[in-house]
Design a protein around this motif. Structure first.
Motif, PDB file in Angstrom:
ATOM      1  N   THR A 138       2.083  -0.874   5.080  1.00 24.71           N
ATOM      2  CA  THR A 138       1.311  -2.102   4.948  1.00 24.71           C
ATOM      3  C   THR A 138       2.034  -3.103   4.053  1.00 24.71           C
ATOM      4  O   THR A 138       2.078  -4.310   4.351  1.00 24.71           O
ATOM      5  CB  THR A 138      -0.075  -1.790   4.363  1.00 24.71           C
ATOM      6  N   CYS A 186      -9.250  -3.499  -2.821  1.00 21.34           N
ATOM      7  CA  CYS A 186      -9.008  -4.268  -1.594  1.00 21.34           C
ATOM      8  C   CYS A 186     -10.189  -5.157  -1.209  1.00 21.34           C
ATOM      9  O   CYS A 186     -10.111  -5.887  -0.218  1.00 21.34           O
ATOM     10  CB  CYS A 186      -8.698  -3.322  -0.429  1.00 21.34           C
ATOM     11  N   VAL A 211      -2.597  -5.527  -1.786  1.00 20.13           N
ATOM     12  CA  VAL A 211      -1.552  -4.680  -1.215  1.00 20.13           C
ATOM     13  C   VAL A 211      -0.875  -3.847  -2.309  1.00 20.13           C
ATOM     14  O   VAL A 211      -0.642  -2.639  -2.141  1.00 20.13           O
ATOM     15  CB  VAL A 211      -0.521  -5.544  -0.472  1.00 20.13           C
ATOM     16  N   PHE A 224      -3.065  -0.331   7.996  1.00 18.33           N
ATOM     17  CA  PHE A 224      -3.992  -0.629   6.903  1.00 18.33           C
ATOM     18  C   PHE A 224      -5.250   0.222   7.021  1.00 18.33           C
ATOM     19  O   PHE A 224      -5.757   0.754   6.027  1.00 18.33           O
ATOM     20  CB  PHE A 224      -4.350  -2.115   6.917  1.00 18.33           C
ATOM     21  N   ARG A 273       0.159  -9.644   6.724  1.00 19.84           N
ATOM     22  CA  ARG A 273      -0.696  -9.057   5.704  1.00 19.84           C
ATOM     23  C   ARG A 273      -1.878  -8.336   6.339  1.00 19.84           C
ATOM     24  O   ARG A 273      -2.196  -8.567   7.509  1.00 19.84           O
ATOM     25  CB  ARG A 273      -1.208 -10.139   4.753  1.00 19.84           C
ATOM     26  N   PRO A 274      -2.547  -7.484   5.565  1.00 17.46           N
ATOM     27  CA  PRO A 274      -3.756  -6.821   6.079  1.00 17.46           C
ATOM     28  C   PRO A 274      -4.811  -7.849   6.460  1.00 17.46           C
ATOM     29  O   PRO A 274      -4.767  -9.006   6.022  1.00 17.46           O
ATOM     30  CB  PRO A 274      -4.228  -5.967   4.892  1.00 17.46           C
ATOM     31  N   GLY A 323      -0.149  -3.882  11.928  1.00 24.73           N
ATOM     32  CA  GLY A 323      -0.597  -4.088  10.560  1.00 24.73           C
ATOM     33  C   GLY A 323      -2.019  -3.626  10.352  1.00 24.73           C
ATOM     34  O   GLY A 323      -2.354  -3.001   9.343  1.00 24.73           O
ATOM     35  N   SER A 324      -2.896  -3.922  11.307  1.00 22.91           N
ATOM     36  CA  SER A 324      -4.291  -3.502  11.189  1.00 22.91           C
ATOM     37  C   SER A 324      -4.420  -1.988  11.265  1.00 22.91           C
ATOM     38  O   SER A 324      -5.228  -1.387  10.554  1.00 22.91           O
ATOM     39  CB  SER A 324      -5.121  -4.151  12.308  1.00 22.91           C
ATOM     40  N   ALA A 376       0.190   2.988   3.329  1.00 23.94           N
ATOM     41  CA  ALA A 376       0.096   1.872   2.380  1.00 23.94           C
ATOM     42  C   ALA A 376       1.460   1.214   2.189  1.00 23.94           C
ATOM     43  O   ALA A 376       1.555  -0.019   2.091  1.00 23.94           O
ATOM     44  CB  ALA A 376      -0.445   2.370   1.045  1.00 23.94           C
TER      45      ALA A 376
END
Length: 510
Positions: A51, A120, A74, A9, A60-61, A5-6, A48
């Motif tokens: 993500t 963001c 997001v 993102f 989640r981010p 996820g990281s 994206a």
């Protein structure tokens, strides 16, 4: 999964800035600057979406540090990157052989990257940096064809409006950061407001509202948007599909501070309502396709700000997404619209409708619209706030006007069936997505929204506007006064100094 996820993102956030570097370093003679930048941004758009999928799965981010990591962030991340990638792909052909191709690719991606930072952002300072950077990048984009006097006029008006409207944002952020001795997370601005004097909180909320109204071209900052007509089509698409939506994002992000201030919410609603009615009136006399789209955007932004002023943040975000997708498609197909409009001008004028047909069309449109929206609300979202009900009523009013106008021209079994099917699909779709966004976006605590009854004012003004426009004989002198005023407002004043206009410079492509 957390590491993945990281990573995705990070790819999404950094892709536009990588595209800026690629566009700046590629040799212009290859003719692939715009294409390479578009592919890099497209990679970020794919990241994206990944993500978003991971967020649905519970990953989640990262929400620490500078990033918010909530559903709004997001959604906005996916919207900004995908729209930018599609518009840049369109620009590959639009700018083929153009000496300003590199300029567009660099500043379009800088605008995209700045907007990503803004939507963001998890802290007030990060948000402000992204906000100001996005404004500057837009001004540079508007200067793509700086040899045109109209383009320079648009740059001056937009730059001056941004300078005046963004200064209050900087002041408000300075007050917040000085109050706690450092940066503040956007989710905690409500608690920071608790340590400020009541008068200071009201002042900070109003300062933030001024910035939101300026970026979204609302009263009294409504004149900068029509002056950007000289911008190339890809720039207009980026502007109308993305940049002008930022006002609602600002209010929603700072809602823990703004929403409890009744006067701030009332100002937002009043400015949105005034801009909506103004844009609807001026749009009636615009003969050009792009000009009509500009005032359509102003009116849509007015509707969105009205929703924000009512506290219907979920409805505002849904409207933002729908408007961005719809308006970008309209601008990118503006050439087709011009050809279609030219063809329609050769059609014979429709015969005037009788009074009985007009009354029947209004009754049928009202009955059909109310029945569909009530059924959708009962089936899909039985729990409704007064603000959402009032907003749904306003949507029903505009739908009735549109459907009645169509049935007034042609009322047959086929048109009634088409209107019923289309309204049913759109009505249930609209209510279903409003319910979805209501579950994703939590309302601000201690919110003091504008009264839903205030929607009767713009509704009555729009209805009167339709009557004046469609009944010139009955309206008499009022119709002529409205026409002359709208015509004067729709005309952008020429530059004060007349300069020779150089033709667009093109490379000779072998």
């Amino acid at each position: 999964m957390r590491v993945m996820g990281s990573v995705v993102f990070t790819i999404a956030v950094t892709a536009p800035w990588v595209a800026v570097v690629v566009a700046a370093l590629l040799p212009a003679s290859t003719g692939t600057v715009a294409r390479a930048a578009a592919w890099v941004t497209g990679t970020g758009a794919v990241a994206a979406v990944a993500t978003g999928l991971l967020a649905v799965l519970g990953e989640r981010p990262p929400s620490g540090g500078l990033w918010a990591g909530d559903p709004v962030a997001v959604l906005m991340l996916m919207l900004v990157l995908w729209l930018s990638a599609v518009i840049q792909v369109f620009a590959v052909r639009y700018l083929r052989g153009d000496l300003r191709q590199r300029w567009f690719a660099v500043w379009a991606n800088a605008l995209t990257g700045s907007t990503v930072v803004m939507v963001c952002a998890g802290t007030v300072v990060t948000f402000t940096v992204g906000w100001i950077a996005a404004g500057l990048c837009l001004v540079f984009l508007l200067n793509t064809y700086r040899s045109l006097p109209q383009a320079r006029q648009g740059v001056r008006r937009a730059g001056l409006s941004f300078l005046i409207a963004d200064a209050p944002l900087v002041v408000a952020v300075l007050i917040l950061t000085l109050a706690v001795g450092g940066d503040v997370r956007l989710a905690q601005v409500g608690s920071v407001a608790g340590i400020l004097p009541e008068g200071m909180v009201v002042a900070v909320a109003l300062l933030l509202v001024v910035a939101a109204l300026g970026r979204s071209a609302q009263f009294p900052f409504h004149r900068w948007l029509p002056s950007t007509l000289a911008a190339p089509t890809p720039v207009s698409a980026l502007l109308h599909a993305g940049v002008v939506n930022a006002g609602a994002i600002l209010v929603i992000r700072f809602s823990p501070l703004i929403a409890p201030v009744a006067v701030a919410m009332l100002v937002i609603f009043a400015a949105g309502a005034a801009t909506l009615v103004y844009a609807a009136a001026v749009r009636l006399v615009k003969p050009d396709v792009k000009g009509r789209l500009v005032f359509s955007t102003a009116g849509q932004m007015g509707f969105m700000m009205m929703a924000v002023g009512l506290g219907a943040f979920a409805a505002a975000v849904f409207h933002l997404l729908a408007h961005a997708l719809y308006k970008s498609a309209l601008f990118l197909s503006a050439g087709t619209g011009v050809a279609r409009h030219a063809e329609q001008r050769t059609w014979p004028a429709p015969e005037p409708s009788s009074r009985s047909r007009t009354v029947a069309a209004a009754l049928l449109a009202t009955t059909l619209t109310v029945a569909v929206l009530v059924a959708a609300k009962v089936v899909l979202a039985p729990q409704a706030t007064p603000a959402s009900l009032a907003l749904l009523g306003f949507v029903a009013f505009t739908a009735v006007v549109a459907i009645a106008a169509g049935l007034r021209r042609t009322m047959t079994t086929a048109t009634l069936t088409a209107a019923g099917i289309g309204l049913t699909v759109l009505g249930f779709f609209y209510v279903a997505f409003l319910g979805l966004f209501d579950s994703l976006i939590s309302p601000a605590a201690s919110m003091q929204p504008a009264s839903p009854w205030l929607l009767l004012i713009p509704a009555a003004l729009l209805l009167g506007l339709q009557w004046l426009a469609r009944s010139p004989r009955t309206a008499g002198g009022m119709h002529r006064v409205l026409y002359m005023w709208a015509l004067a407002e729709s005309t952008v004043s020429p530059p004060t100094r007349i300069e020779p206009v150089r033709a667009r410079q093109k490379e000779v492509v072998a």
